[in-house]
Design a protein around this motif. Structure first.
Motif, PDB file in Angstrom:
ATOM      1  N   ARG C  16       0.836  -1.204   0.000  1.00 18.27           N
ATOM      2  CA  ARG C  16       0.000   0.000   0.000  1.00 18.27           C
ATOM      3  C   ARG C  16       0.862   1.240   0.000  1.00 18.27           C
ATOM      4  O   ARG C  16       1.916   1.288   0.621  1.00 18.27           O
ATOM      5  N   SER C  17       0.397   2.211  -0.669  1.00 12.89           N
ATOM      6  CA  SER C  17       1.171   3.444  -0.840  1.00 12.89           C
ATOM      7  C   SER C  17       1.031   4.355   0.371  1.00 12.89           C
ATOM      8  O   SER C  17      -0.057   4.816   0.703  1.00 12.89           O
ATOM      9  N   ALA C  20      -0.280   7.789  -0.665  1.00  8.32           N
ATOM     10  CA  ALA C  20      -1.732   7.913  -0.778  1.00  8.32           C
ATOM     11  C   ALA C  20      -2.351   8.033   0.607  1.00  8.32           C
ATOM     12  O   ALA C  20      -3.222   8.872   0.851  1.00  8.32           O
ATOM     13  N   HIS C  21      -1.872   7.197   1.539  1.00  7.31           N
ATOM     14  CA  HIS C  21      -2.388   7.210   2.903  1.00  7.31           C
ATOM     15  C   HIS C  21      -2.349   8.625   3.477  1.00  7.31           C
ATOM     16  O   HIS C  21      -3.359   9.138   3.970  1.00  7.31           O
ATOM     17  N   ALA C  46     -11.514  11.672  -1.833  1.00  4.42           N
ATOM     18  CA  ALA C  46     -10.795  10.946  -2.877  1.00  4.42           C
ATOM     19  C   ALA C  46     -10.322  11.899  -3.963  1.00  4.42           C
ATOM     20  O   ALA C  46      -9.165  11.867  -4.384  1.00  4.42           O
ATOM     21  N   VAL C  51      -7.040  10.294  -5.502  1.00  3.52           N
ATOM     22  CA  VAL C  51      -7.011   8.892  -5.119  1.00  3.52           C
ATOM     23  C   VAL C  51      -8.349   8.253  -5.491  1.00  3.52           C
ATOM     24  O   VAL C  51      -9.366   8.927  -5.552  1.00  3.52           O
ATOM     25  N   THR C  55      -9.346   2.999  -2.759  1.00  2.70           N
ATOM     26  CA  THR C  55      -8.124   3.120  -1.970  1.00  2.70           C
ATOM     27  C   THR C  55      -8.449   3.594  -0.560  1.00  2.70           C
ATOM     28  O   THR C  55      -7.764   3.234   0.397  1.00  2.70           O
ATOM     29  N   ARG C  58     -10.319   0.653   1.211  1.00 10.54           N
ATOM     30  CA  ARG C  58      -9.426  -0.462   1.500  1.00 10.54           C
ATOM     31  C   ARG C  58      -8.782  -0.284   2.869  1.00 10.54           C
ATOM     32  O   ARG C  58      -8.409  -1.249   3.536  1.00 10.54           O
ATOM     33  N   ARG C  59      -8.653   0.963   3.320  1.00 10.22           N
ATOM     34  CA  ARG C  59      -7.944   1.246   4.568  1.00 10.22           C
ATOM     35  C   ARG C  59      -8.888   1.541   5.718  1.00 10.22           C
ATOM     36  O   ARG C  59      -8.582   1.266   6.870  1.00 10.22           O
TER      37      ARG C  59
END
Lengths: 199, 199, 199, 199
Positions: C16-17, C20-21, C46, C51, C55, C58-59
């Motif tokens: 995972r990036s 992005a987080h 987003a 993003v 994504t 997913r977190r």
DNA sequence: TCGTAAGCGAGACGGTACGTCGAGTCTTGCT
DNA sequence: AGCAAGACTCGACGTACCGTCTCGCTTACGA
């Protein structure tokens, strides 16, 4: 191998569902038959098709183009070349009237035609579809002219209008009941003319 | 049961305003031209006519009969007896097409005709009005038959449909542009027939 | 059950990036300031973070834990041990009010606290974070008690509430304007009490 | 009898239904308790109140002012003059906490307060309501000052904040459980102060 | 070095609620 | 009793997000 230059990108994101597309058109036709043009609601179509409203609005700006596209699914004239204009016309028209009685056509066509005047957008969409559907009819006249069956200087557009005119009148101003039996005298009269000169 | 001669149920209370009645019909016609059948709202009519909605619903059960009555105000065929069928038809149709181009007719008629199919109530109201408007046309054919100008066994309804058919087609499927010049070839072709055999 | 020392489930596939987080958390804080809790949309986050929505999901299971984690990035009380309770409190609170005026805290905290009641999920996540942020404050009281500066039987939780209460009131019911100058009289009054008997 | 000169016209048309108004406010409060601020939908309120959505939007621009008005129906402090500040405060606060536990107040108040920051419109509407509800509390302090029970130079606003502060903290940051038993130590500590000087 | 498994941006999917508008009805006070 | 005004319930409109689901494309690992 380089991708073709003008592939306008397969467009990112999930592709639109062909399944949903067809379900929407089917539901539209069903509902047109059941509740008619003015009774048709996008909400009803969505629910019948098992689809979200947004999925409809993503593809069609309003119910007008949706109905036009659904209309486009309905059959039109089926060409028929028997060697005789009278026979061609009778067979094509009979077949067409059967289509009217077995599909949503007699419900959809007048609705669209009647709305056309007040809806430029519809007008633009409807025109070419309408023209295409007429094509086989004009082709029959063309063939007849080439065979010398009708005068070569005749206005084919007008001739076609003359032949289908009574159907239009019945569709829009009479009960809308279109019986295949009406075709024979209709075509005969159009070919022979009203005048008594030849009587 | 004789009601008093001059009292045709004077009914107590304030009488209905004729002024309002006409204002409503006028507003309806105006709006039919501007926004069409499907765009017409009773609220819009009320506001345009300077009238409360209840005043409209007190006279018409819904917007359908209101529109039909407004439509009834528009002129139809004007009878014309020249002694010749061709001449009668040409004059009547030319005059009629002029009416299309100078009144709301070309906007209202397709709207009503297109909606008729899906609206039984409208259908019932529209039918007799529609029939009446056709009457002068049939009368001309009747006279021609009596004069022996057309065969006596001819189906006059069908004949009338044949003659006005191209107008209907133009109105509903072409641009709606109805030029008086189209009348002459139209009538001539209908009278002479399409076939080359006797040309 | 020994898992390989350095493998804490290295999991195959692309990791995972982190980029992005962090972009997501930053965007969340920005939008919380701009549009508040109820105006915040995952779609907006987003798009702001550049993003895909997936994504984010997913977190974080929903936008609630996302917001809580974003909130966790904001600073809280900063401990400060001067040897005097009054001084400790004044410095800590002044510093904290400065934080309110320079970060998203004054926008985010009331939103979360106000929503907490109706959102059990948020409540569960928010509670420990909220407790942790309070810790340095309680520590100062602990030290004061050990020094004998305040009675040993005092309820430290209540004492802390008394001291920060006026800030909470100002934050939620007044303009939200939190001036560091308000700290001194606030702390003095809390320490001295309202009663005149011993003044 | 002449109608009063400045009756700003009883306004034409059907007057708004008081019945509907109250049904809407009641439904709003019920739903606030059941589903909370963020779960409250105008559609839900309309359906619960047996009212059309338009009837709601005719009176309130959005759900915010609707909730504020519904909130305004909830009871606030009930003034109480025993001659002793401590006693006044204890009785008023105990009574108030009971209200929290028996009405929607503990659900509505934090939601509104939390949203206030991001909603200028709400802020404007909420401010005076919030101020009014505080009034009896300030009055008790005023009386105490006149009686010499507290120093005459005390900042009454700050004093009030000090006393209710722990309630605010509990409401927003702790479980929201507000037990009437917490009042006595709370008021005692606020009056006596935290300092050990007098211990 | 390469396959493969997971993550990535994008965006369509079925839903739900939004705030608006019009239908047809009802209720004011006035004429 | 009719009138203009305007509120009433109901239901569809077209939009915006929800949280989920493909797409085609990286990316980094381990065989």
């Amino acid at each position: 191998m380089a991708s073709p230059p003008n592939t306008t990108s397969t467009s990112a994101g999930r592709p639109r569902s062909e399944e949903a597309h067809q379900a929407i058109l089917d539901a539209t036709l069903e509902l047109l038959v059941e509740v008619g043009f003015s009774g048709l609601t996008v909400e009803g179509v969505a629910s019948r098709a098992g689809v979200g409203k947004a999925t409809i609005y993503r593809r069609w700006a309003s119910k007008i183009p949706l109905i036009v596209e659904a209309f486009g699914q309905l059959p039109g004239f089926e060409d028929c070349d028997t060697g005789s204009l009278a026979e061609d016309l009778k067979q094509m028209l009979k077949r067409y009237l059967e289509v009217f009685n077995t599909t949503a056509l007699s419900a959809v066509l007048p609705s669209l035609a009647g709305e056309r005047f007040h809806n430029p957008e519809l007008s633009v969409l409807f025109e070419p579809v309408s023209k295409n559907r007429r094509q086989p009819l004009l082709a029959a006249f063309d063939r007849a002219r080439e065979r010398g069956e009708i005068p070569s200087d005749i206005d084919i557009e007008l001739a076609a209008d003359l032949v289908v005119g009574p159907i239009a009148v019945a569709l829009f101003f009479k009960g809308g009941r279109l019986k295949p039996e009406m075709v024979t005298p209709m075509v005969d009269l159009a070919l022979a003319g009203l005048g008594t000169t030849r009587a």
